[in-house]
Design a protein around this motif. Structure first.
Motif, PDB file in Angstrom:
ATOM      1  N   LYS A  60       0.840  -1.195   0.000  1.00 55.76           N
ATOM      2  CA  LYS A  60       0.000   0.000   0.000  1.00 55.76           C
ATOM      3  C   LYS A  60       0.880   1.252   0.000  1.00 55.76           C
ATOM      4  O   LYS A  60       1.805   1.372   0.799  1.00 55.76           O
ATOM      5  N   ALA A  61       0.545   2.178  -0.904  1.00 59.17           N
ATOM      6  CA  ALA A  61       1.325   3.403  -0.970  1.00 59.17           C
ATOM      7  C   ALA A  61       0.917   4.353   0.157  1.00 59.17           C
ATOM      8  O   ALA A  61      -0.217   4.319   0.625  1.00 59.17           O
ATOM      9  N   VAL A  62       1.864   5.166   0.552  1.00 56.22           N
ATOM     10  CA  VAL A  62       1.605   6.112   1.634  1.00 56.22           C
ATOM     11  C   VAL A  62       0.427   7.029   1.300  1.00 56.22           C
ATOM     12  O   VAL A  62      -0.446   7.273   2.123  1.00 56.22           O
ATOM     13  N   GLY A  63       0.398   7.502   0.050  1.00 51.48           N
ATOM     14  CA  GLY A  63      -0.672   8.407  -0.373  1.00 51.48           C
ATOM     15  C   GLY A  63      -2.037   7.751  -0.229  1.00 51.48           C
ATOM     16  O   GLY A  63      -2.992   8.363   0.238  1.00 51.48           O
ATOM     17  N   TRP A  64      -2.110   6.483  -0.610  1.00 47.07           N
ATOM     18  CA  TRP A  64      -3.373   5.744  -0.516  1.00 47.07           C
ATOM     19  C   TRP A  64      -3.829   5.699   0.932  1.00 47.07           C
ATOM     20  O   TRP A  64      -4.973   6.003   1.246  1.00 47.07           O
ATOM     21  N   LEU A  65      -2.912   5.347   1.824  1.00 50.82           N
ATOM     22  CA  LEU A  65      -3.263   5.236   3.239  1.00 50.82           C
ATOM     23  C   LEU A  65      -3.683   6.584   3.810  1.00 50.82           C
ATOM     24  O   LEU A  65      -4.640   6.684   4.578  1.00 50.82           O
ATOM     25  N   LEU A  66      -2.948   7.626   3.397  1.00 47.06           N
ATOM     26  CA  LEU A  66      -3.271   8.968   3.904  1.00 47.06           C
ATOM     27  C   LEU A  66      -4.674   9.390   3.501  1.00 47.06           C
ATOM     28  O   LEU A  66      -5.428   9.920   4.305  1.00 47.06           O
ATOM     29  N   THR A  67      -5.028   9.134   2.234  1.00 47.83           N
ATOM     30  CA  THR A  67      -6.356   9.508   1.762  1.00 47.83           C
ATOM     31  C   THR A  67      -7.423   8.749   2.537  1.00 47.83           C
ATOM     32  O   THR A  67      -8.457   9.299   2.900  1.00 47.83           O
ATOM     33  N   ARG A  68      -7.166   7.460   2.796  1.00 44.16           N
ATOM     34  CA  ARG A  68      -8.135   6.683   3.570  1.00 44.16           C
ATOM     35  C   ARG A  68      -8.341   7.333   4.932  1.00 44.16           C
ATOM     36  O   ARG A  68      -9.447   7.484   5.404  1.00 44.16           O
ATOM     37  N   MET A  69      -7.234   7.712   5.574  1.00 42.60           N
ATOM     38  CA  MET A  69      -7.310   8.199   6.941  1.00 42.60           C
ATOM     39  C   MET A  69      -7.880   9.606   7.017  1.00 42.60           C
ATOM     40  O   MET A  69      -8.449   9.997   8.022  1.00 42.60           O
ATOM     41  N   THR A  70      -7.696  10.403   5.971  1.00 43.41           N
ATOM     42  CA  THR A  70      -8.154  11.791   6.053  1.00 43.41           C
ATOM     43  C   THR A  70      -9.486  11.986   5.344  1.00 43.41           C
ATOM     44  O   THR A  70     -10.529  12.056   5.979  1.00 43.41           O
TER      45      THR A  70
END
Ligand SMILES: Nc1ncnc2c1ncn2[C@@H]1O[C@H](COP(=O)(O)OP(=O)(O)O)[C@@H](O)[C@H]1O
Ligand SMILES: [Mg+2]
Length: 610
Positions: free
Chosen positions: A125-135
């Motif tokens: 999982k890319a960092v950007g993907w995870l960030l979007t999920r969390m925000t």
């Protein structure tokens, strides 16, 4: 950037199970949600009363031309306005509270899961993907559940109330007005499905663009070095062009739908005026009823449009919900057994007093391991490491060195076979037990923004100044820190970018030492360091590894010469094994590697001294 994030395709069907899961997080707000529902019914009820009051005003006061009973009427009217003000205030406070609370709870669950998830999750999982999920995804869920609920309850109550009032005022006129409804629904469905489809495309591309931004920014240096700017820009251009096309389509459809829906609504009103007007002339309807009807038709069609928008939002929230839940519901591949948690606690509620002390003997017993089933990395691997022993692993890239180490650290678990620590299968103990006794220095150390002191202290949060300095001294970091303008208070910058790689590495060493782990891992920790710092570190390593079980992987073989045992690994198997001297005598792979490197280094030194 060619590996632009692929957004998973999700089905559009409405999935009740998913929403039940989401609503789990709304449980603590049940009371507020019910109260909010009640308030919304009240808001819609009061809204629907006003046209009726207008009718009363016209028929009772204006047309007969009297003011008798006007005062109580005005008081009632004013009271309703006050009540509505209070309702709106309550709804905003309540919905706001629910929104914030819900977003917070979902984020917390996501964050906790991110902490629990094993390393392999972060491989894919890319960092950007995870960030979007969390925000943004969690935010959208909080928003839709609170404000969406507001609009839905308000819309339905309003439409019901308006219909009831209209039919009771004059059912024939009501029938005429509502004759446009079937057409309006048909038109709405036709447009909404197409608008939604277009928006879905836009969202998918948007998420891809976010991914591209992320890679573009974090890979900016690499891009420049490889002269890829032009190509990147071209790819980015194509993506954004697709997005533009879909956005325009969605906008055109929306801009067509709005006037059509409005026209139909207005047609309803016109029918009311026409039917009502002739009624007034014919004397069957009062002026008041006519005016109320016109107001009600307008009021009725307002929620219709609103609801269409809300269902669109629900659809997009549905995608968010799926993505957030797919993250929160991911089971970590490495998990503590329930009986183990019951006995020893887990990472969030550890019971360290129940943990046995770690000696540091590590045994691989017939271990099989693969990242994906087709390619086994380790096959029937056996290894016994004594407590306090320093093991060096040598071998080409991809030979399995890191895999062996990560298995020993339980970042992954064997697919078959066992790994024992002090003679006990490590699955009999919680991960936290092992990890709290583990010092792992990565090739590219991660520093958190803050001071040097903070970063060293991260290894042991309750360490005092003396311990921090002692750790820094042990790894030869004290000197360079003292030379910095603010010493231990110097900021390291985001990710430590104010320091050189060597300096970062020294600090991460100090951090690891401060934690005083039983097991120490240096996986290519010295690879990206200049020779001077490496000399510093080499001396430090000797101090640090004393008495700890340790694994070292290093390119420069001079770093590992003093290891108790050197393992030459090839294709997941140990091919040669022994001390430096023994392996040199063996005149095998290690011997060739070492002499070659020695010659290279000697030549380099001679050339440099010329
Ligand atoms: N996260 C991963 N997912 C899939 N395959 C991996 C992963 N990490 C390593 N591998 C594969 O496992 C093998 C061993 O890799 P690794 O243990 O990293 O080798 P080394 O540390 O010796 O360079 C290689 O073939 C590599 O491609
Ligand atoms: Mg490696």
């Amino acid at each position: 950037m060619s590996t632009i994030l692929k957004e998973q395709e999700y089905e559009n069907r409405f999935d009740w199970k998913l929403w039940r899961q989401i609503l789990r997080y709304a449980k603590p707000f049940r009371k507020q949600l019910i109260l909010l529902g009640v308030v919304m019914v009240a808001v819609a009820g009061v809204d629907a009363t006003f046209p009726y009051l207008t009718k009363v005003a016209i028929d009772e006061f204006v047309v007969p031309g009297t003011t008798e009973g006007l005062v109580p009427f005005i008081l009632l009217y004013g009271g309703l306005i006050l009540l509505q003000g209070f309702n709106v205030w309550s709804l905003i406070t309540l919905a706001g509270k629910i929104e914030m609370g819900l977003t917070y709870r979902i984020r917390r669950a996501g964050f906790q899961r991110l902490q629990e998830l094993s390393l392999d999750y972060y491989d894919t999982k890319a960092v950007g993907w995870l960030l979007t999920r969390m925000t943004s995804d969690t935010m959208r869920l909080g928003e839709v559940i609170s404000w969406g609920l507001v609009d839905i309850i308000w819309g339905f109550t309003m439409m019901t109330a308006v219909m009831v009032v209209m039919f009771s005022l004059n059912w024939q006129l009501a029938l005429i007005t509502f004759s446009v409804l079937p057409v309006l629904f048909a038109v709405s469905i036709f447009f909404q499905t197409r608008i939604l489809a277009a928006f879905r495309v836009v969202r998918r591309i948007n998420s891809r663009i976010t991914g591209a931004f992320n890679e573009g920014i974090s890979g900016a240096k690499t891009t420049k070095l490889l002269n890829r700017e032009g190509k990147n820009l071209e790819e980015f251009g194509e993506t954004t062009e697709n997005m533009r096309r879909s956005s325009v389509r969605a906008a055109i459809l929306s801009s067509l739908y709005m006037p059509v829906a409005l026209t139909l609504g207005t047609a309803g009103t016109a029918l009311a005026v026409w039917g009502g007007g002739s009624g007034v002339i014919g004397g069957t309807i009062t002026y008041g009823v006519l005016v109320a009807f016109i107001a009600y038709t307008i009021q009725f069609f307002e929620p219709v449009r609103e609801l269409a928008r809300i269902f669109a939002e629900l659809q997009s929230a549905h995608a968010s919900a799926e993505r957030v839940m797919s993250m929160i519901d991911t089971e970590p591949t490495v998990q503590d057994r329930l009986d183990v948690i019951a006995k020893y606690g887990d990472s969030f509620q550890p019971k360290p007093h129940t943990w046995p002390a770690i000696g540091g003997r590590i045994t691989f017993e017939n271990v099989w391991f693969s990242y994906n089933p087709e390619e086994p990395v380790l096959e029937d691997f056996n290894l016994e490491v004594q407590a306090g022993e320093t093991i060096a692993l040598v071998g080409e890239t991809g030979s399995g060195k890191s895999t062996i180490i990560n298995l020993a650290c339980r970042f992954y678990e064997p697919t078959q076979g066992r790994i024992l620590i002090d003679g006990v299968d490590y699955r009999e103990r919680p991960q936290a037990w092992l990890h709290s006794n583990l010092g792992y220095v990565l090739q590219s150390p991660h520093l958190f923004s803050g001071s040097i002191r903070d970063n060293i202290r991260y290894g042991k949060l309750d360490a005092d100044e003396e311990a921090i300095r002692a750790a820094a001294k042990l790894v030869n970091a004290h000197e360079f820190i003292n030379r910095m303008p603010k010493g231990y208070d110097s900021p390291v910058g985001e990710g430590g970018n104010l320091l050189s790689t060597g300096q970062k590495q020294l600090i991460s060493f100090a951090r690891a030492v401060l934690a005083d782990p039983r097991i120490f891992v240096l996986d290519e920790a010295t690879s990206s360091i200049d020779t001077e710092t490496e000399q510093l570190i080499q001396n430090a390593i000797q101090n640090v590894l004393e008495g700890r079980t340790s694994f070292i992987v290093a390119h420069r073989l001079s770093t590992i010469r003093k290891a108790d045992r050197i393992l030459v690994v090839r294709q997941g198997r140990v091919r040669e094994e022994g001390s430096h001297d023994e392996l040199m005598e063996l005149k095998g792979y290690y011997y060739r590697l070492y002499t070659n490197q020695f010659i290279e280094e000697e030549t380099a030194r001679r050339v440099a001294s010329l």
